[in-house]
Scaffold this motif. Structure first.
Motif, PDB file in Angstrom:
ATOM      1  N   GLU A 133       0.817  -1.221   0.000  1.00  0.00           N
ATOM      2  CA  GLU A 133       0.000   0.000   0.000  1.00  0.00           C
ATOM      3  C   GLU A 133       0.848   1.266   0.000  1.00  0.00           C
ATOM      4  O   GLU A 133       0.515   2.248  -0.672  1.00  0.00           O
ATOM      5  N   ILE A 134       1.918   1.274   0.791  1.00  0.00           N
ATOM      6  CA  ILE A 134       2.722   2.490   0.947  1.00  0.00           C
ATOM      7  C   ILE A 134       4.053   2.352   0.211  1.00  0.00           C
ATOM      8  O   ILE A 134       4.609   3.342  -0.263  1.00  0.00           O
ATOM      9  N   VAL A 136       7.052   1.718   1.481  1.00  0.00           N
ATOM     10  CA  VAL A 136       8.160   2.339   2.203  1.00  0.00           C
ATOM     11  C   VAL A 136       8.769   1.263   3.094  1.00  0.00           C
ATOM     12  O   VAL A 136       8.055   0.661   3.885  1.00  0.00           O
ATOM     13  N   ALA A 145       3.448   8.368   9.386  1.00  0.00           N
ATOM     14  CA  ALA A 145       3.125   9.478   8.492  1.00  0.00           C
ATOM     15  C   ALA A 145       1.888   9.208   7.648  1.00  0.00           C
ATOM     16  O   ALA A 145       1.242  10.151   7.206  1.00  0.00           O
ATOM     17  N   SER A 146       1.562   7.941   7.399  1.00  0.00           N
ATOM     18  CA  SER A 146       0.445   7.694   6.490  1.00  0.00           C
ATOM     19  C   SER A 146      -0.767   7.065   7.179  1.00  0.00           C
ATOM     20  O   SER A 146      -1.827   7.669   7.234  1.00  0.00           O
ATOM     21  N   PHE A 150      -3.314  11.439  10.869  1.00  0.00           N
ATOM     22  CA  PHE A 150      -4.089  12.360  11.715  1.00  0.00           C
ATOM     23  C   PHE A 150      -3.422  12.538  13.069  1.00  0.00           C
ATOM     24  O   PHE A 150      -3.295  13.654  13.568  1.00  0.00           O
ATOM     25  N   LEU A 153      -0.412  14.661  12.763  1.00  0.00           N
ATOM     26  CA  LEU A 153      -0.804  16.073  12.630  1.00  0.00           C
ATOM     27  C   LEU A 153      -1.129  16.641  14.002  1.00  0.00           C
ATOM     28  O   LEU A 153      -0.714  17.763  14.347  1.00  0.00           O
ATOM     29  N   THR A 156       2.098  17.220  15.883  1.00  0.00           N
ATOM     30  CA  THR A 156       2.767  18.435  15.419  1.00  0.00           C
ATOM     31  C   THR A 156       2.070  19.660  15.988  1.00  0.00           C
ATOM     32  O   THR A 156       2.732  20.615  16.411  1.00  0.00           O
ATOM     33  N   VAL A 159       3.197  20.082  19.544  1.00  0.00           N
ATOM     34  CA  VAL A 159       4.530  20.689  19.613  1.00  0.00           C
ATOM     35  C   VAL A 159       4.420  22.183  19.361  1.00  0.00           C
ATOM     36  O   VAL A 159       5.007  23.011  20.071  1.00  0.00           O
ATOM     37  N   PHE A 160       3.624  22.551  18.347  1.00  0.00           N
ATOM     38  CA  PHE A 160       3.395  23.954  18.002  1.00  0.00           C
ATOM     39  C   PHE A 160       2.812  24.711  19.197  1.00  0.00           C
ATOM     40  O   PHE A 160       3.332  25.750  19.609  1.00  0.00           O
TER      41      PHE A 160
ATOM     42  N   GLY B  76       5.541  24.892   9.647  1.00  0.00           N
ATOM     43  CA  GLY B  76       5.521  23.432   9.606  1.00  0.00           C
ATOM     44  C   GLY B  76       4.118  22.868   9.708  1.00  0.00           C
ATOM     45  O   GLY B  76       3.718  22.007   8.922  1.00  0.00           O
ATOM     46  N   VAL B  77       3.347  23.375  10.682  1.00  0.00           N
ATOM     47  CA  VAL B  77       1.972  22.896  10.843  1.00  0.00           C
ATOM     48  C   VAL B  77       1.170  23.214   9.590  1.00  0.00           C
ATOM     49  O   VAL B  77       0.354  22.403   9.132  1.00  0.00           O
ATOM     50  N   TYR B  80       1.970  20.725   6.870  1.00  0.00           N
ATOM     51  CA  TYR B  80       1.329  19.428   7.151  1.00  0.00           C
ATOM     52  C   TYR B  80      -0.165  19.506   6.828  1.00  0.00           C
ATOM     53  O   TYR B  80      -0.690  18.700   6.032  1.00  0.00           O
ATOM     54  N   ALA B  81      -0.857  20.461   7.429  1.00  0.00           N
ATOM     55  CA  ALA B  81      -2.297  20.558   7.218  1.00  0.00           C
ATOM     56  C   ALA B  81      -2.599  20.905   5.761  1.00  0.00           C
ATOM     57  O   ALA B  81      -3.579  20.421   5.187  1.00  0.00           O
ATOM     58  N   LEU B  95      -5.657  14.133   3.990  1.00  0.00           N
ATOM     59  CA  LEU B  95      -4.429  13.351   4.174  1.00  0.00           C
ATOM     60  C   LEU B  95      -4.457  11.997   3.459  1.00  0.00           C
ATOM     61  O   LEU B  95      -3.811  11.052   3.892  1.00  0.00           O
ATOM     62  N   TYR B  97      -2.859  10.528   0.776  1.00  0.00           N
ATOM     63  CA  TYR B  97      -1.757  10.915  -0.111  1.00  0.00           C
ATOM     64  C   TYR B  97      -1.853  10.269  -1.486  1.00  0.00           C
ATOM     65  O   TYR B  97      -1.258  10.760  -2.448  1.00  0.00           O
ATOM     66  N   GLN B 109       1.765   8.133  -2.056  1.00  0.00           N
ATOM     67  CA  GLN B 109       2.099   7.981  -0.636  1.00  0.00           C
ATOM     68  C   GLN B 109       3.505   8.500  -0.358  1.00  0.00           C
ATOM     69  O   GLN B 109       3.747   9.175   0.646  1.00  0.00           O
ATOM     70  N   HIS B 110       4.444   8.178  -1.283  1.00  0.00           N
ATOM     71  CA  HIS B 110       5.826   8.629  -1.084  1.00  0.00           C
ATOM     72  C   HIS B 110       5.879  10.141  -0.984  1.00  0.00           C
ATOM     73  O   HIS B 110       6.477  10.686  -0.051  1.00  0.00           O
ATOM     74  N   ILE B 113       4.204  11.462   2.266  1.00  0.00           N
ATOM     75  CA  ILE B 113       5.027  11.271   3.462  1.00  0.00           C
ATOM     76  C   ILE B 113       6.158  12.286   3.478  1.00  0.00           C
ATOM     77  O   ILE B 113       6.476  12.868   4.515  1.00  0.00           O
ATOM     78  N   VAL B 116       4.634  15.747   4.605  1.00  0.00           N
ATOM     79  CA  VAL B 116       4.241  15.890   6.011  1.00  0.00           C
ATOM     80  C   VAL B 116       5.466  15.783   6.919  1.00  0.00           C
ATOM     81  O   VAL B 116       5.558  16.494   7.921  1.00  0.00           O
ATOM     82  N   GLU B 117       6.432  14.919   6.554  1.00  0.00           N
ATOM     83  CA  GLU B 117       7.643  14.831   7.380  1.00  0.00           C
ATOM     84  C   GLU B 117       8.410  16.145   7.339  1.00  0.00           C
ATOM     85  O   GLU B 117       8.975  16.569   8.351  1.00  0.00           O
ATOM     86  N   GLY B 119       7.000  19.044   7.029  1.00  0.00           N
ATOM     87  CA  GLY B 119       6.253  19.921   7.930  1.00  0.00           C
ATOM     88  C   GLY B 119       6.628  19.677   9.381  1.00  0.00           C
ATOM     89  O   GLY B 119       6.891  20.620  10.139  1.00  0.00           O
ATOM     90  N   VAL B 120       6.669  18.384   9.774  1.00  0.00           N
ATOM     91  CA  VAL B 120       7.027  18.046  11.154  1.00  0.00           C
ATOM     92  C   VAL B 120       8.419  18.571  11.477  1.00  0.00           C
ATOM     93  O   VAL B 120       8.645  19.215  12.514  1.00  0.00           O
ATOM     94  N   THR B 123       8.492  22.435  11.979  1.00  0.00           N
ATOM     95  CA  THR B 123       7.913  22.875  13.255  1.00  0.00           C
ATOM     96  C   THR B 123       8.809  22.520  14.426  1.00  0.00           C
ATOM     97  O   THR B 123       9.040  23.347  15.318  1.00  0.00           O
TER      98      THR B 123
END
Lengths: 187, 147
Positions: A133-134, A136, A145-146, A150, A153, A156, A159-160, B76-77, B80-81, B95, B97, B109-110, B113, B116-117, B119-120, B123
């Motif tokens: 599916e991914i 990776v 990440a996939s 959610f 997110l 993150t 953290v923000f 960063g946020v 991601y969003a 989300l 992908y 998906q690649h 990812i 979003v990475e 973005g993380v 931040t």
């Protein structure tokens, strides 16, 4: 067998470090020992094959938090106040809480139990389908990440929010202090 | 501070570049090896914090001013969003992908990812450096014997 010995050594060093932290009252030493504690925890995570978590623990726990704690010490005090009251009540609270936590773990499945709820439903799906599916190779990344995008997110955003909170507290104080000084000058 | 700690300053100067390079490796190699945005962000922040500790807050803020760091925290946020919302504009769920390349889902998906990475990472770098600036900006300079 080797793993048992390694785990035993790491855990005993962890306990020794914890006692050393409790016995110290120079905060600089306490912060350094806390960094050692984090590093030992990171090694334990490696022994559990959780390299991603070990990486984070080593970078955040042993690296950044040490720097931030040193920054805090520089802003506040260098030594701990000597205890004025007897420590029996805190010790009792800690012992009871610890016993409660140990009692709580008795219901948990054994380490590596193939019939544990967590490894029956979702984990097999991720492990068997993520390459298709991914595509990776690092399954941790594809879950983080996939599949669990959610959650990440949300993380993150946490953290923000934490960063903004610290900034507001620290910079707000400076503003207030400056305002106080100005008012004093006016008066 | 200028006249001593010569070894620390020389070693730091040669280390900072390596640390930043390693941060990028952890960031973009996270698909194949341990690591990802969180770890890479922290390592990237460590490069700037190390520079700040050795050379002083003023020097590091010439490279990375505080207002840039504060923007990074939010950027960063948003990245991601924004990835999620872009997916929605392409007609899929938030989300999802796969929507980047509908005829080959895992390629999408690649890239998802990767975004979003990133973005993380942005931040986390921003927050760590911003907190360090906030602490260090209030600290009176300490001598070696004050600890």
């Amino acid at each position: 067998m080797t793993e048992t010995i390694v785990n035993f050594i790491l855990f005993s060093m962890l306990v020794i470090t914890a006692f050393a932290i409790v016995r110290q009252d120079r905060l600089f030493t306490v912060v350094m020992l806390a960094s050692v504690f984090s590093l030992l925890t990171a090694m334990l995570f490696i022994a559990l094959d959780a390299v991603d978590v070990a990486f984070t623990e080593a970078a955040v726990g042993a690296g950044i938090s040490t720097v931030l704690m040193l920054g805090t010490i520089a802003l506040t005090a260098r030594g701990a106040k000597p205890a004025s009251r007897p420590q029996t009540l805190p010790l009792l609270v800690v012992l009871v809480t610890g016993a409660g936590l140990v009692y709580g773990t008795l219901d948990m499945p054994n380490f590596g139990d193939p019939n544990a709820p967590a490894s029956v439903h979702l984990s097999p799906h991720y492990l068997t389908n993520s390459i298709e599916e991914i595509d990776v190779p690092n399954v941790v990344t594809s879950i983080l990440a996939s599949y669990r995008g959610f959650d990440t997110l949300g993380e993150t955003a946490v953290v923000f929010a934490a960063g903004i909170g610290v900034l507001m507290i620290l910079s707000g104080l400076r503003h207030r202090r400056r305002k106080d000084e100005e008012e004093e000058e006016d008066a | 501070m200028k006249e001593h700690h010569l070894i620390l300053r020389v070693v730091t100067k040669s280390l900072v570049g390596t640390i930043i390079l390693f941060a990028f490796y952890v960031q973009f190699h996270g698909d194949f090896s341990p690591g990802g945005g969180f770890q890479a962000g922290v390592i990237m922040a460590v490069a700037f914090i190390l520079y700040g500790i050795v050379f002083g807050l003023h020097e590091v803020q010439r490279v990375l001013p505080a207002w840039v760091v504060h923007k990074l925290v939010a950027l960063g946020v948003l990245v991601y969003a924004g990835t999620g919302i872009w997916n929605m504009f392409l007609g899929y769920e938030f989300l999802h992908y796969g929507s980047f390349t509908p005829d080959h889902m895992s390629h999408g998906q690649h890239s998802g990812i990767l975004y979003v990475e990133a973005g993380v990472g942005i931040t986390v770098t921003g927050v760590m450096v911003a907190i360090y600036y906030a602490f260090a900006g209030r600290t009176p300079r300490l001598g070696n014997d004050d600890w």
